[in-house]
Design an enzyme around this catalytic site. Structure first.
Site, PDB file in Angstrom:
ATOM      1  N   LYS A 172     -28.907  54.875 -33.371  1.00  0.00           N
ATOM      2  CA  LYS A 172     -29.920  53.821 -33.348  1.00  0.00           C
ATOM      3  C   LYS A 172     -30.301  53.471 -31.909  1.00  0.00           C
ATOM      4  O   LYS A 172     -31.491  53.442 -31.562  1.00  0.00           O
ATOM      5  CB  LYS A 172     -29.390  52.580 -34.067  1.00  0.00           C
ATOM      6  CG  LYS A 172     -30.251  51.330 -33.865  1.00  0.00           C
ATOM      7  CD  LYS A 172     -29.507  50.078 -34.295  1.00  0.00           C
ATOM      8  CE  LYS A 172     -30.121  48.843 -33.669  1.00  0.00           C
ATOM      9  NZ  LYS A 172     -29.363  47.613 -33.953  1.00  0.00           N
ATOM     10  N   ASP A 175     -32.214  49.546 -38.149  1.00  0.00           N
ATOM     11  CA  ASP A 175     -31.409  48.365 -37.892  1.00  0.00           C
ATOM     12  C   ASP A 175     -31.172  47.642 -39.216  1.00  0.00           C
ATOM     13  O   ASP A 175     -31.473  48.169 -40.288  1.00  0.00           O
ATOM     14  CB  ASP A 175     -32.085  47.462 -36.861  1.00  0.00           C
ATOM     15  CG  ASP A 175     -33.204  46.633 -37.464  1.00  0.00           C
ATOM     16  OD1 ASP A 175     -33.806  47.069 -38.477  1.00  0.00           O
ATOM     17  OD2 ASP A 175     -33.487  45.536 -36.942  1.00  0.00           O
TER      18      ASP A 175
END
Length: 228
Positions: free
Chosen positions: A126, A145
């Site tokens: 991420k 997220d």
């Protein structure tokens, strides 16, 4: 009868179009001036709000301006400098070690590949995706997220729970030119309307195409129109 990807691709296209209209200025909310500051901000943002990170980094970025500054920092002092950030002691250690690796292996620069970025302490896929997209203008995937996790499951775009598996589900159905913006649109919508505990479905521009808003316990994404 369509394949599972076809209705999900139609769903993803509708989601992007509607959210683009709802949030025309959607973009990253972390404040940074260069790639190093971006990397540090994203590392600090793990399980912490962007608002809190921006408050802390306002002073932090004046004190630490290079990878060497982080590499040579005292971990306890750096932890105090980022106090208020979740897991500040651990993250201070990550930043010191990441600074050292950047100095020793990358001439003090922020790496520009997924493998090199994820080799840095505190940097997962991420974080690497964010740094590649906004620091190097390289889009290799979709940032997943907590908002993206929650909304994509509610919208019937995935049944997966792990971020890596969710990303793998999304990449074939979200057009590549929207991979970067897709995350920001869902973040904005998650903050404004579709929060974790009390989603405001009455005010949601996606309500009529959202399986969760209709209260469906199961959505047949393998056949027909996913919202009919």
């Amino acid at each position: 009868m369509g394949t599972p990807l076809e209705p999900r691709a139609a769903q993803a296209e509708a989601v992007v179009e509607r959210l683009q209209d709802a949030y025309p200025d959607s973009t990253i909310s972390l404040r940074y001036r260069n790639r190093l500051e971006l990397l540090v901000a994203v590392v600090l943002s793990a399980q912490c709000t962007d608002e809190r990170v921006n408050k802390v980094t306002a002073d932090l970025f004046e004190k630490y301006q290079s990878a060497r500054d982080y590499a040579e920092a005292d971990p306890e002092e750096l932890a105090e400098d980022i106090y208020g950030i979740t897991f500040h002691n651990n993250k201070a250690g990550y930043l010191v070690d990441a600074g050292r690796i950047m100095v020793e292996e990358h001439d003090g620069d922020v790496p520009d590949t997924m493998d090199e970025l994820t080799d840095l302490p505190g940097v997962g896929r991420k974080t690497a995706n964010v740094v590649l997209q906004h620091g190097h203008d390289i889009v290799e995937g979709i940032v997943v997220d907590t908002h993206v996790q929650r909304l994509t499951r509610r919208l019937g775009l995935t049944e997966e729970e792990r971020p890596e598996a969710i990303e793998a589900d999304l990449m074939p159905v979200v057009p590549e030119e929207h991979w970067q913006q897709f995350t920001h649109l869902l973040i904005d919508h998650g903050r404004a309307i579709c929060d974790a505990r009390n989603p405001d479905c009455d005010a949601c521009v996606l309500a009529d195409i959202c399986p969760s808003a209709k209260g469906d316990s199961e959505v047949d994404l393998a056949s027909g129109d996913p919202w009919n």
